[in-house]
Write a protein that holds these residues in place. Sequence first.
Motif, short mmCIF file in Angstrom:
data_model
loop_
_atom_site.label_atom_id
_atom_site.label_comp_id
_atom_site.label_asym_id
_atom_site.label_seq_id
_atom_site.Cartn_x
_atom_site.Cartn_y
_atom_site.Cartn_z
N ILE A 78 0.82 -1.21 0.00
CA ILE A 78 0.00 0.00 0.00
C ILE A 78 0.86 1.26 0.00
O ILE A 78 1.80 1.39 0.80
N ALA A 79 0.50 2.19 -0.88
CA ALA A 79 1.01 3.56 -0.81
C ALA A 79 -0.12 4.43 -0.28
O ALA A 79 -1.27 4.29 -0.71
N VAL A 80 0.19 5.31 0.65
CA VAL A 80 -0.80 6.23 1.21
C VAL A 80 -0.46 7.65 0.77
O VAL A 80 0.68 8.10 0.95
N LEU A 81 -1.45 8.34 0.17
CA LEU A 81 -1.30 9.75 -0.18
C LEU A 81 -2.10 10.57 0.82
O LEU A 81 -3.29 10.31 1.03
N VAL A 124 2.08 -1.11 4.46
CA VAL A 124 2.29 0.23 3.92
C VAL A 124 3.75 0.35 3.54
O VAL A 124 4.64 0.27 4.40
N VAL A 125 4.01 0.53 2.25
CA VAL A 125 5.40 0.55 1.76
C VAL A 125 5.83 1.95 1.32
O VAL A 125 7.02 2.17 1.08
N ALA A 126 4.88 2.89 1.20
CA ALA A 126 5.24 4.25 0.76
C ALA A 126 4.20 5.24 1.26
O ALA A 126 3.01 4.92 1.35
N VAL A 127 4.67 6.43 1.58
CA VAL A 127 3.78 7.54 1.95
C VAL A 127 4.22 8.76 1.17
O VAL A 127 5.40 9.13 1.18
N ALA A 128 3.26 9.38 0.47
CA ALA A 128 3.56 10.57 -0.32
C ALA A 128 2.60 11.68 0.08
O ALA A 128 1.41 11.44 0.32
N THR A 129 3.12 12.89 0.16
CA THR A 129 2.30 14.05 0.50
C THR A 129 2.55 15.14 -0.54
O THR A 129 3.50 15.08 -1.32
N ASN A 130 1.68 16.15 -0.52
CA ASN A 130 1.87 17.28 -1.42
C ASN A 130 2.40 18.51 -0.68
O ASN A 130 2.48 19.59 -1.25
N ARG A 131 2.76 18.31 0.60
CA ARG A 131 3.30 19.41 1.40
C ARG A 131 3.89 18.81 2.68
O ARG A 131 3.63 17.67 3.03
N ASP A 132 4.70 19.59 3.36
CA ASP A 132 5.19 19.15 4.66
C ASP A 132 4.02 19.06 5.63
O ASP A 132 3.24 20.02 5.75
N CYS A 133 3.90 17.95 6.32
CA CYS A 133 2.76 17.75 7.22
C CYS A 133 3.13 16.69 8.25
O CYS A 133 4.08 15.91 8.06
N VAL A 172 -5.93 7.04 -0.75
CA VAL A 172 -5.89 8.50 -0.71
C VAL A 172 -6.73 8.94 0.49
O VAL A 172 -7.95 8.74 0.51
N GLY A 173 -6.09 9.52 1.48
CA GLY A 173 -6.80 9.92 2.69
C GLY A 173 -6.39 11.29 3.16
O GLY A 173 -5.24 11.51 3.55
N GLY A 174 -7.30 12.26 3.09
CA GLY A 174 -6.97 13.62 3.50
C GLY A 174 -5.98 14.29 2.59
O GLY A 174 -5.21 15.16 3.02
N TYR A 175 -5.98 13.91 1.33
CA TYR A 175 -5.05 14.47 0.34
C TYR A 175 -5.76 15.58 -0.40
O TYR A 175 -6.85 15.37 -0.94
N THR A 176 -5.17 16.77 -0.44
CA THR A 176 -5.89 17.96 -0.89
C THR A 176 -5.79 18.24 -2.38
O THR A 176 -6.45 19.15 -2.87
N ASP A 177 -5.00 17.48 -3.12
CA ASP A 177 -4.88 17.69 -4.57
C ASP A 177 -5.68 16.63 -5.33
O ASP A 177 -5.86 15.51 -4.86
N VAL A 178 -6.10 16.99 -6.53
CA VAL A 178 -6.61 15.98 -7.45
C VAL A 178 -5.44 15.16 -7.97
O VAL A 178 -4.27 15.53 -7.80
N LEU A 179 -5.75 14.03 -8.60
CA LEU A 179 -4.71 13.18 -9.18
C LEU A 179 -4.85 13.17 -10.70
O LEU A 179 -5.95 13.08 -11.23
N ASP A 180 -3.72 13.25 -11.36
CA ASP A 180 -3.70 13.22 -12.82
C ASP A 180 -3.71 11.77 -13.31
O ASP A 180 -3.31 10.84 -12.59
N ALA A 181 -4.14 11.60 -14.54
CA ALA A 181 -4.10 10.27 -15.16
C ALA A 181 -2.68 9.71 -15.19
O ALA A 181 -2.48 8.50 -15.24
N ALA A 182 -1.68 10.60 -15.17
CA ALA A 182 -0.28 10.16 -15.17
C ALA A 182 0.03 9.32 -13.94
O ALA A 182 0.95 8.50 -13.96
#
Length: 209
Positions: A4-7, A31-40, A86-96
């Motif tokens: 699992i990756a968690v965004l 859970v093998v990866a965690v990615a964010t869109n900002r420091d948090c 995707v939990g509490g992630y504030t950005d949309v995700l692109d098809a990429a």
Amino acid sequence: MLRIAVLTSGRGTLLRYTISACYDGVVDGEVVAVATNRDCPALDVARKAGIDTTASYPQSSYGSLAERDAVMAADVLEAGADFVLVGGYTDVLDAAFLKHFPDRVISVYPTILPAFGELDESIGPALDYGVKSLGVTIHLRDPHSLSDGPIIAQIPIPVEVDDTIESVTPYIAAVEREHLPLVMQAFAEGRVLREGRKVRVVAPKRRAS
């Protein structure tokens, strides 16, 4: 077994639940990866849990959303992820990003969708509108949307006229904590079947007595 990756973008509440559910055997996963869109704070939660692939991907550091999401996807794939929460992630995700995990990216939204979708904060507007129930929707994620995508599960929560964001949030969190691991385990067991816009969750097989 799910890898699992968690965004996320916040305190890491769902991340903690997910780590615990995997550790306790409620979810056959890791859970093998965690990615964010900002420091948090979620980044600290991940590091303390010993998750090696933990990084922030602020969109301002990239030329476009597609470029950022392609890099993020490459990193979580390298970590071995085959499923994304995707939990509490504030950005949309692109098809990429989504193209690498077809029908394997799920999101949690705190209303009964499609009502009050696409809002940064949906509980307040729903209460102001006078709804008699809120709830939790677990759905597959569509590109460029916070709330669109085939619905996997919906759990209603009755509310009263005098309820506030503060009074209902603990109930929503409890429902997420109870039902999200059940959905993830259904994915781990191959029991989630998409049929166009509809998603069927097959009941687990009964063990012979």
